[in-house]
Design a protein around this motif. Structure first.
Motif, PDB file in Angstrom:
ATOM      1  N   UNK A 216     -41.600   4.962 -18.081  1.00 23.26           N
ATOM      2  CA  UNK A 216     -40.187   4.442 -18.590  1.00 23.26           C
ATOM      3  C   UNK A 216     -39.523   5.945 -18.899  1.00 23.26           C
ATOM      4  N   UNK A 217     -39.942   6.555 -19.593  1.00 25.61           N
ATOM      5  CA  UNK A 217     -39.152   7.654 -20.422  1.00 25.61           C
ATOM      6  C   UNK A 217     -39.025   8.765 -19.465  1.00 25.61           C
ATOM      7  N   UNK A 218     -39.921   9.055 -18.477  1.00 27.40           N
ATOM      8  CA  UNK A 218     -39.773  10.178 -17.338  1.00 27.40           C
ATOM      9  C   UNK A 218     -39.988   9.730 -16.119  1.00 27.40           C
ATOM     10  N   UNK A 219     -39.382   8.514 -15.716  1.00 26.91           N
ATOM     11  CA  UNK A 219     -39.305   8.001 -14.408  1.00 26.91           C
ATOM     12  C   UNK A 219     -38.215   8.899 -13.695  1.00 26.91           C
ATOM     13  N   UNK A 220     -38.938   9.382 -12.341  1.00 26.43           N
ATOM     14  CA  UNK A 220     -38.202  10.060 -11.649  1.00 26.43           C
ATOM     15  C   UNK A 220     -37.410   9.334 -10.576  1.00 26.43           C
ATOM     16  N   UNK A 221     -37.529   8.045 -10.604  1.00 30.27           N
ATOM     17  CA  UNK A 221     -36.718   7.166  -9.607  1.00 30.27           C
ATOM     18  C   UNK A 221     -35.528   6.804 -10.482  1.00 30.27           C
ATOM     19  N   UNK A 222     -34.365   7.173 -10.349  1.00 27.04           N
ATOM     20  CA  UNK A 222     -33.098   7.030 -11.039  1.00 27.04           C
ATOM     21  C   UNK A 222     -32.259   6.125 -10.393  1.00 27.04           C
ATOM     22  N   UNK A 223     -31.234   5.562 -10.936  1.00 29.35           N
ATOM     23  CA  UNK A 223     -30.181   4.876 -10.500  1.00 29.35           C
ATOM     24  C   UNK A 223     -28.990   5.227 -11.024  1.00 29.35           C
ATOM     25  N   UNK A 224     -27.954   5.632  -9.942  1.00 24.36           N
ATOM     26  CA  UNK A 224     -26.570   6.092 -10.428  1.00 24.36           C
ATOM     27  C   UNK A 224     -25.391   5.158  -9.994  1.00 24.36           C
ATOM     28  N   UNK A 225     -24.393   5.267 -10.879  1.00 26.16           N
ATOM     29  CA  UNK A 225     -23.119   4.480 -10.519  1.00 26.16           C
ATOM     30  C   UNK A 225     -22.249   5.307 -10.346  1.00 26.16           C
ATOM     31  N   UNK A 226     -21.245   5.032  -9.410  1.00 26.48           N
ATOM     32  CA  UNK A 226     -20.182   5.771  -8.967  1.00 26.48           C
ATOM     33  C   UNK A 226     -18.907   4.951  -8.704  1.00 26.48           C
ATOM     34  N   UNK A 274     -13.605  11.621  -3.282  1.00 25.01           N
ATOM     35  CA  UNK A 274     -12.857  11.655  -4.409  1.00 25.01           C
ATOM     36  C   UNK A 274     -13.470  10.649  -5.402  1.00 25.01           C
ATOM     37  N   UNK A 275     -14.007  11.069  -6.570  1.00 26.29           N
ATOM     38  CA  UNK A 275     -14.827   9.977  -7.499  1.00 26.29           C
ATOM     39  C   UNK A 275     -13.857   9.832  -8.844  1.00 26.29           C
ATOM     40  N   UNK A 276     -13.837   8.714  -9.193  1.00 27.27           N
ATOM     41  CA  UNK A 276     -13.375   8.444 -10.701  1.00 27.27           C
ATOM     42  C   UNK A 276     -14.585   8.788 -11.492  1.00 27.27           C
ATOM     43  N   UNK A 277     -15.767   8.625 -11.486  1.00 32.92           N
ATOM     44  CA  UNK A 277     -16.768   8.922 -12.040  1.00 32.92           C
ATOM     45  C   UNK A 277     -18.251   8.816 -11.467  1.00 32.92           C
ATOM     46  N   UNK A 278     -19.224   9.349 -12.161  1.00 33.55           N
ATOM     47  CA  UNK A 278     -20.362   9.500 -11.517  1.00 33.55           C
ATOM     48  C   UNK A 278     -21.628   9.512 -12.397  1.00 33.55           C
ATOM     49  N   UNK A 279     -22.224   8.764 -12.965  1.00 35.30           N
ATOM     50  CA  UNK A 279     -23.146   8.821 -13.958  1.00 35.30           C
ATOM     51  C   UNK A 279     -24.780   7.902 -13.839  1.00 35.30           C
ATOM     52  N   UNK A 280     -25.564   8.615 -14.617  1.00 35.78           N
ATOM     53  CA  UNK A 280     -26.893   7.654 -14.368  1.00 35.78           C
ATOM     54  C   UNK A 280     -26.976   6.715 -15.163  1.00 35.78           C
ATOM     55  N   UNK A 281     -27.576   5.798 -14.797  1.00 36.57           N
ATOM     56  CA  UNK A 281     -27.881   4.476 -15.523  1.00 36.57           C
ATOM     57  C   UNK A 281     -29.283   4.633 -16.198  1.00 36.57           C
ATOM     58  N   UNK A 282     -29.383   4.704 -17.457  1.00 35.31           N
ATOM     59  CA  UNK A 282     -30.663   4.857 -18.101  1.00 35.31           C
ATOM     60  C   UNK A 282     -31.373   3.279 -18.244  1.00 35.31           C
ATOM     61  N   UNK A 283     -32.807   3.556 -17.646  1.00 35.41           N
ATOM     62  CA  UNK A 283     -33.521   2.580 -17.859  1.00 35.41           C
ATOM     63  C   UNK A 283     -34.191   2.466 -19.128  1.00 35.41           C
ATOM     64  N   UNK A 284     -34.156   1.442 -19.918  1.00 28.93           N
ATOM     65  CA  UNK A 284     -34.738   1.185 -21.154  1.00 28.93           C
ATOM     66  C   UNK A 284     -36.010   0.237 -20.908  1.00 28.93           C
ATOM     67  N   UNK A 285     -36.866   0.213 -21.885  1.00 29.48           N
ATOM     68  CA  UNK A 285     -38.062  -0.765 -21.603  1.00 29.48           C
ATOM     69  C   UNK A 285     -37.499  -2.043 -21.612  1.00 29.48           C
ATOM     70  N   UNK A 286     -36.261  -2.626 -22.194  1.00 26.91           N
ATOM     71  CA  UNK A 286     -36.041  -3.711 -22.310  1.00 26.91           C
ATOM     72  C   UNK A 286     -35.538  -4.262 -20.966  1.00 26.91           C
ATOM     73  N   UNK A 287     -34.955  -3.214 -20.375  1.00 28.20           N
ATOM     74  CA  UNK A 287     -34.269  -3.818 -18.914  1.00 28.20           C
ATOM     75  C   UNK A 287     -35.692  -3.898 -17.705  1.00 28.20           C
ATOM     76  N   UNK A 288     -36.592  -3.012 -18.034  1.00 25.59           N
ATOM     77  CA  UNK A 288     -37.723  -3.098 -17.330  1.00 25.59           C
ATOM     78  C   UNK A 288     -38.795  -4.384 -17.582  1.00 25.59           C
ATOM     79  N   UNK A 289     -38.736  -4.680 -18.789  1.00 32.09           N
ATOM     80  CA  UNK A 289     -39.717  -5.793 -19.099  1.00 32.09           C
ATOM     81  C   UNK A 289     -38.870  -7.331 -18.708  1.00 32.09           C
ATOM     82  N   UNK A 290     -37.685  -7.317 -18.836  1.00 35.64           N
ATOM     83  CA  UNK A 290     -36.823  -8.397 -18.323  1.00 35.64           C
ATOM     84  C   UNK A 290     -37.429  -8.597 -16.937  1.00 35.64           C
ATOM     85  N   UNK A 291     -37.288  -7.565 -16.136  1.00 38.61           N
ATOM     86  CA  UNK A 291     -37.588  -7.620 -14.444  1.00 38.61           C
ATOM     87  C   UNK A 291     -38.993  -8.244 -14.511  1.00 38.61           C
ATOM     88  N   UNK A 292     -39.939  -7.772 -15.424  1.00 37.41           N
ATOM     89  CA  UNK A 292     -41.373  -8.037 -15.382  1.00 37.41           C
ATOM     90  C   UNK A 292     -41.527  -9.653 -15.757  1.00 37.41           C
TER      91      UNK A 292
END
Ligand SMILES: Nc1ncnc2c1ncn2[C@@H]1O[C@H](COP(=O)(O)OP(=O)(O)OP(=O)(O)O)[C@@H](O)[C@H]1O
Length: 297
Positions: A216-226, A274-292
């Motif tokens: 979870x901490x070092x997951x290389x699959x990331x999600x970005x929002x823009x 032309x972007x307003x913003x671009x940022x990473x969405x951090x995955x927390x254990x809670x999000x992961x576990x909710x999916x499980x």
């Protein structure tokens, strides 16, 4: 080296209640979390670990000793914080702590005093007149001051305010540094995320997942929002073939899933937009576990 070995543990209280075929291996020096909703089976499992109840099937072994048959011996290595704290006798916190140190033959009053100060516990108070949080702190001080090799704790942060929870988490990190093996149940995802190496998730008496927190901490699959400035750019980006997980067309926002390896390529591509913003969405254990939990239903 496996310190706590739970094998096919089953206790059937009927009507689907209890724990069923639980197997967990806790390594020496590991901080192991145990999460699940109310009634999932956390306390039942822990009571077996402490030898308070006998399994219908399966076993718990602690440092090679059967937790039920060698319960007294096991307690020499283990400090325990129960889910519900009831102190025997009618003593002050200090008297209680000193008695515990004397009876267990482990730890020191000096350490207990130091821990009490860190947790802002007034040890002069009578244990029966203590608030829930004070009782919890007394049990924590007693367990940590005993300097046992293994700490088994049933929801140890119950009744602590957020500030004290942070102090407790820091104390646990110190214990981990000393090489202690820690098993703790919790329903607070944030605290297990902060301190645990692995976390087992229990639902309706069964283990549904064991999560290695490194993943979870070092997951290389990331999600970005823009968010794009123009509809034209927004539509043009969609046509590029990136793995899009979500689109909020009304806000011109796109969520993209991407492996770390390809992030530079994405950044290069976005230079042309032309972007307003671009940022990473951090995955927390809670999000992961909710999916499980969702997948299990
Ligand atoms: N002695 C018992 N007799 C019958 N049923 C029991 C007994 N002990 C526990 N149960 C049932 O087994 C299930 C698991 O209980 P357990 O206390 O282990 O859950 P838990 O995960 O610790 O929950 P909580 O977070 O509420 O403490 C529950 O449905 C509970 O009602």
């Amino acid at each position: 080296m496996v310190y706590i070995d739970i094998k096919h543990l089953t206790k059937d209280y009927k009507k689907g209640r209890g724990v069923f075929d639980i197997s967990l291996e806790i390594e020496k020096g590991e901080v192991y979390g145990f999460v699940g909703v109310n009634g999932a089976g956390k306390t039942t499992t822990i009571r077996h670990m402490m030898g308070f109840i006998k399994p219908d099937e399966g076993s718990v072994t602690i440092q090679g000793l059967d937790a039920t048959k060698s319960s007294a011996e096991v307690k020499r290595y283990v400090s325990y914080i129960p889910g519900e704290i009831n102190f025997p006798g009618n003593t002050s916190g200090e008297e209680f702590l000193k008695e515990q140190i004397y009876l267990s033959g482990r730890g020191s009053w000096g350490r207990a005093k130091e821990l009490s100060e860190q947790l802002q516990l007034d040890v002069t108070a009578n244990v029966h007149s203590m608030s829930k949080g004070m009782k919890q702190k007394t049990a924590i001080v007693s367990a940590l001051a005993s300097d046992a090799d293994i700490l088994i704790m049933d929801e140890p942060t119950t009744g602590l305010d957020p500030l004290m929870r942070d102090v407790f988490i820091d104390l646990l990190k110190e214990e981990k540094e000393k090489g202690k093996t820690i098993f703790m149940s919790s329903h607070i995802f944030q605290e297990v995320e902060e301190v645990c190496d692995r976390v087992a998730v229990i639902q309706e008496g069964k283990i549904i997942e064991v999560v290695n927190m490194k993943n979870i901490r070092y997951n290389k699959n990331k999600e970005y929002r823009m968010e794009f400035k123009t509809e034209e750019d927004f539509k043009r980006f969609i046509g590029l073939g990136y793995q899009i997980s979500k689109v909020k067309a009304e806000d011109l926002q796109i969520f993209v899933q991407i492996h770390d390896e390809h992030i530079n390529e994405l950044i290069q591509t976005l230079k042309d937009f032309d972007l307003v913003y671009f940022k990473e969405i951090k995955v927390h254990f809670e999000d992961y576990i909710t999916e499980v939990f969702k997948e299990e239903k």
